[in-house]
Design a protein around this motif. Structure first.
Motif, short mmCIF file in Angstrom:
data_model
loop_
_atom_site.label_atom_id
_atom_site.label_comp_id
_atom_site.label_asym_id
_atom_site.label_seq_id
_atom_site.Cartn_x
_atom_site.Cartn_y
_atom_site.Cartn_z
N GLU A 186 -15.86 -12.54 -18.50
CA GLU A 186 -15.13 -12.85 -17.27
C GLU A 186 -16.00 -13.60 -16.27
OE1 GLU A 186 -15.53 -9.91 -18.63
OE2 GLU A 186 -13.55 -9.38 -19.42
N LEU A 187 -17.27 -13.24 -16.20
CA LEU A 187 -18.18 -13.92 -15.28
C LEU A 187 -18.39 -15.37 -15.71
CD1 LEU A 187 -20.10 -13.67 -12.85
CD2 LEU A 187 -21.91 -13.03 -14.47
N LEU A 188 -18.53 -15.60 -17.00
CA LEU A 188 -18.71 -16.97 -17.49
C LEU A 188 -17.46 -17.81 -17.22
CD1 LEU A 188 -20.54 -16.29 -20.86
CD2 LEU A 188 -21.52 -17.15 -18.73
N THR A 189 -16.29 -17.21 -17.36
CA THR A 189 -15.06 -17.95 -17.06
C THR A 189 -15.03 -18.36 -15.59
OG1 THR A 189 -13.84 -16.77 -18.79
CG2 THR A 189 -12.54 -17.82 -17.05
N LYS A 190 -15.48 -17.50 -14.71
CA LYS A 190 -15.51 -17.82 -13.29
C LYS A 190 -16.50 -18.94 -13.00
CE LYS A 190 -14.07 -13.21 -11.79
NZ LYS A 190 -14.49 -11.96 -11.09
N PHE A 191 -17.64 -18.92 -13.64
CA PHE A 191 -18.61 -20.00 -13.43
C PHE A 191 -18.09 -21.32 -14.00
CE2 PHE A 191 -21.72 -16.88 -12.14
CZ PHE A 191 -22.53 -17.60 -11.29
N TYR A 192 -17.38 -21.24 -15.11
CA TYR A 192 -16.76 -22.44 -15.66
C TYR A 192 -15.77 -23.02 -14.66
CZ TYR A 192 -13.69 -25.33 -18.54
OH TYR A 192 -12.93 -26.37 -19.03
N ALA A 193 -14.94 -22.17 -14.07
CA ALA A 193 -13.95 -22.63 -13.10
C ALA A 193 -14.63 -23.23 -11.87
CB ALA A 193 -13.04 -21.47 -12.69
N LEU A 194 -15.74 -22.63 -11.45
CA LEU A 194 -16.48 -23.16 -10.31
C LEU A 194 -17.04 -24.55 -10.62
CD1 LEU A 194 -17.74 -22.65 -7.47
CD2 LEU A 194 -19.74 -21.72 -8.68
N ALA A 195 -17.63 -24.70 -11.80
CA ALA A 195 -18.16 -26.00 -12.19
C ALA A 195 -17.06 -27.04 -12.27
CB ALA A 195 -18.89 -25.89 -13.53
N ARG A 196 -15.95 -26.66 -12.86
CA ARG A 196 -14.84 -27.61 -12.99
C ARG A 196 -14.28 -28.00 -11.63
NH1 ARG A 196 -12.43 -30.01 -16.75
NH2 ARG A 196 -10.26 -30.67 -16.63
N GLU A 197 -14.19 -27.04 -10.73
CA GLU A 197 -13.67 -27.33 -9.39
C GLU A 197 -14.53 -28.38 -8.69
OE1 GLU A 197 -13.25 -25.05 -5.05
OE2 GLU A 197 -13.72 -23.90 -6.88
N HIS A 198 -15.84 -28.30 -8.89
CA HIS A 198 -16.75 -29.22 -8.20
C HIS A 198 -17.13 -30.43 -9.06
CE1 HIS A 198 -17.59 -26.82 -4.57
NE2 HIS A 198 -17.33 -25.78 -5.35
N ARG A 199 -16.50 -30.56 -10.22
CA ARG A 199 -16.71 -31.71 -11.10
C ARG A 199 -18.19 -31.84 -11.48
NH1 ARG A 199 -12.39 -34.96 -11.56
NH2 ARG A 199 -13.69 -36.74 -12.18
N ILE A 200 -18.80 -30.69 -11.82
CA ILE A 200 -20.15 -30.67 -12.33
C ILE A 200 -20.12 -29.98 -13.69
CG2 ILE A 200 -21.21 -30.67 -10.04
CD1 ILE A 200 -21.63 -27.67 -10.28
N MET A 201 -21.25 -30.00 -14.40
CA MET A 201 -21.29 -29.44 -15.75
C MET A 201 -21.80 -28.00 -15.73
SD MET A 201 -20.09 -31.84 -17.59
CE MET A 201 -20.41 -31.16 -19.23
N LEU A 202 -21.29 -27.22 -16.67
CA LEU A 202 -21.82 -25.90 -16.96
C LEU A 202 -22.55 -25.99 -18.30
CD1 LEU A 202 -22.14 -22.85 -16.46
CD2 LEU A 202 -19.95 -22.53 -17.66
N VAL A 203 -23.86 -25.81 -18.28
CA VAL A 203 -24.68 -25.85 -19.49
C VAL A 203 -24.99 -24.41 -19.87
CG1 VAL A 203 -26.82 -26.66 -20.54
CG2 VAL A 203 -25.64 -28.08 -18.83
N LEU A 204 -24.51 -23.99 -21.03
CA LEU A 204 -24.62 -22.60 -21.47
C LEU A 204 -25.54 -22.52 -22.69
CD1 LEU A 204 -23.57 -19.75 -20.85
CD2 LEU A 204 -21.75 -20.16 -22.51
#
Length: 392
Positions: A186-204
């Motif tokens: 759930e935490l990773l999903t929230k970080f993904y949504a945050l990255a997408r909202e700001h049009r930046i990448m999430l590198v996992l």
């Protein structure tokens, strides 16, 4: 007069693994009191015999394994990883969305080169993996520390406040290095949504995914309809199959970014290690049960670490999982001095928290990382016996 050196390199801190080895100069360890080396997570044993035999066969019989190959990796390996990861994450990953790299560090540098350049910002959760910070420093990218709480999990709202017009990516590692913690899906999903909202990448970075203690899917990011525009997944074959010397890693991303990744890889290594790639492919197809046994052993060592810390007075276990325990020590001596002192006084080689924290964060001097993947349960018991004998 010496010739000039790129100042970005001279400003970059040396690897703490390299630095810690210098502490042992002039020291000797006896069979009665051997060195307990918990400084590095990389497997120190050779691959299983069956895989070594396959590597020998490849070297002798497969002439193509000695030649250049495709820049993005062996097609069969890319397809196999895509198929197995699709099943594991309950998602659809295509072979053309997989690149094979010369270890996971190259997967990271290739990815980040497509994302950020000098003057840009990248958010790294702290304690961070020192090689990630080193790449930022070398590249002129500002590493923005994202502090974690006592549970070593990053806070979403804190991260949101750190995002600026120069931010290009958020980098997370799970199971974590150096903290050992497993990030909730759930935490990773929230970080993904945050990255997408700001049009930046999430590198996992999921280098240690094979040793996650959970039986369920670790995250659902590959099931997001537009994950290719936001997510990059990193992986290493070094830990699962002990292929450290063969240098085989992987990344998964959308085909548009993959085009840029290919340019980077072509200028750095031309192609990944051909024998190593074939070994990794054979491992994926034949060693699932062996890897399951390795995971069970790591989980047993994790349990021994957790139990062991209950015996120590004043120590605080902040995180424990995969290959790592991250701890707070009770000594007045700062960890940058304590770590080499513990080597001399207790015969234990570990890394100070300062290797994983910003220089201006005082918590680093209270913390230590213990990489327990290369010591068995009996050695773990010896480790705690020695630590208990050292008084604060």
């Amino acid at each position: 007069m010496s010739t000039p050196i790129n100042p970005a390199l001279t400003r970059t801190q040396a690897s703490p693994i390299v630095a810690s080895k210098s502490w042992m100069q002039g020291m000797t360890f006896t069979p009665e009191r051997p060195l307990i080396n918990v400084s590095q997570a990389a497997p120190m044993e050779a691959p299983p015999l069956a895989l070594r035999k396959e590597i020998a066969r490849i070297a002798l019989e497969d002439t193509a394994a000695h030649l250049y190959g495709p820049v993005l990796g062996l097609p069969e390996l890319r397809a196999e990883l895509a198929s197995q990861w699709s099943a594991a994450y309950h998602a659809e990953i295509k072979a053309e969305e997989v690149a094979i790299t010369s270890g996971c560090n190259e997967a990271f540098t290739a990815t980040m080169t497509t994302i950020a350049g000098a003057g840009d910002e990248v958010i790294l959760a702290t304690p961070w993996y020192f090689n990630h910070k080193m790449w930022c420093d070398i590249s002129g990218v500002h590493a923005v520390p994202l502090p974690t709480g006592d549970d070593l999990l990053p806070d979403l709202e804190t991260c949101a406040r750190l995002i600026t017009p120069r931010t290009r990516a958020i980098v997370l590692i799970t199971p974590n290095n150096p903290g050992g913690v497993e990030y909730p899906a759930e935490l990773l999903t929230k970080f993904y949504a945050l990255a997408r909202e700001h049009r930046i990448m999430l590198v996992l970075d999921e280098t240690y995914r094979d040793f996650d203690s959970r039986s369920e899917v670790p995250h659902y990011l590959f099931r997001q309809p537009d994950w290719r525009d936001t997510l990059v997944h990193l992986y290493s074959f070094s830990k699962a199959f002990r292929l450290t010397g063969h240098r085989v890693g992987a990344l998964i991303t959308g085909t548009e970014r993959m085009t840029e990744v290919e340019k980077y890889l072509d200028t750095v290594t031309i192609c990944p290690n051909q024998i190593g790639q074939r070994a990794a492919l054979w491992g994926l197809q034949n060693l699932s049960q062996w890897v399951a046994g390795e995971r069970a052993e790591i989980l047993a060592r994790r349990a021994a670490m957790t139990d062991g810390f209950k015996q120590l007075k004043g120590w605080k276990l902040l995180g424990c999982g995969a290959f790592f325990a991250y701890v707070e020590h009770p000594f007045d001596r700062p960890s940058s001095e304590l770590a080499p002192w513990l080597l001399r006084e207790a015969g234990v080689l570990l890394l100070p928290g300062t290797a994983f924290m910003p220089a201006n964060d005082p918590r680093g001097e209270r913390q230590l990382r213990i990489a327990f993947a290369n010591i068995g349960v009996p050695e773990i018991a010896t480790l705690f016996t020695r630590l208990a004998q050292i008084t604060p």
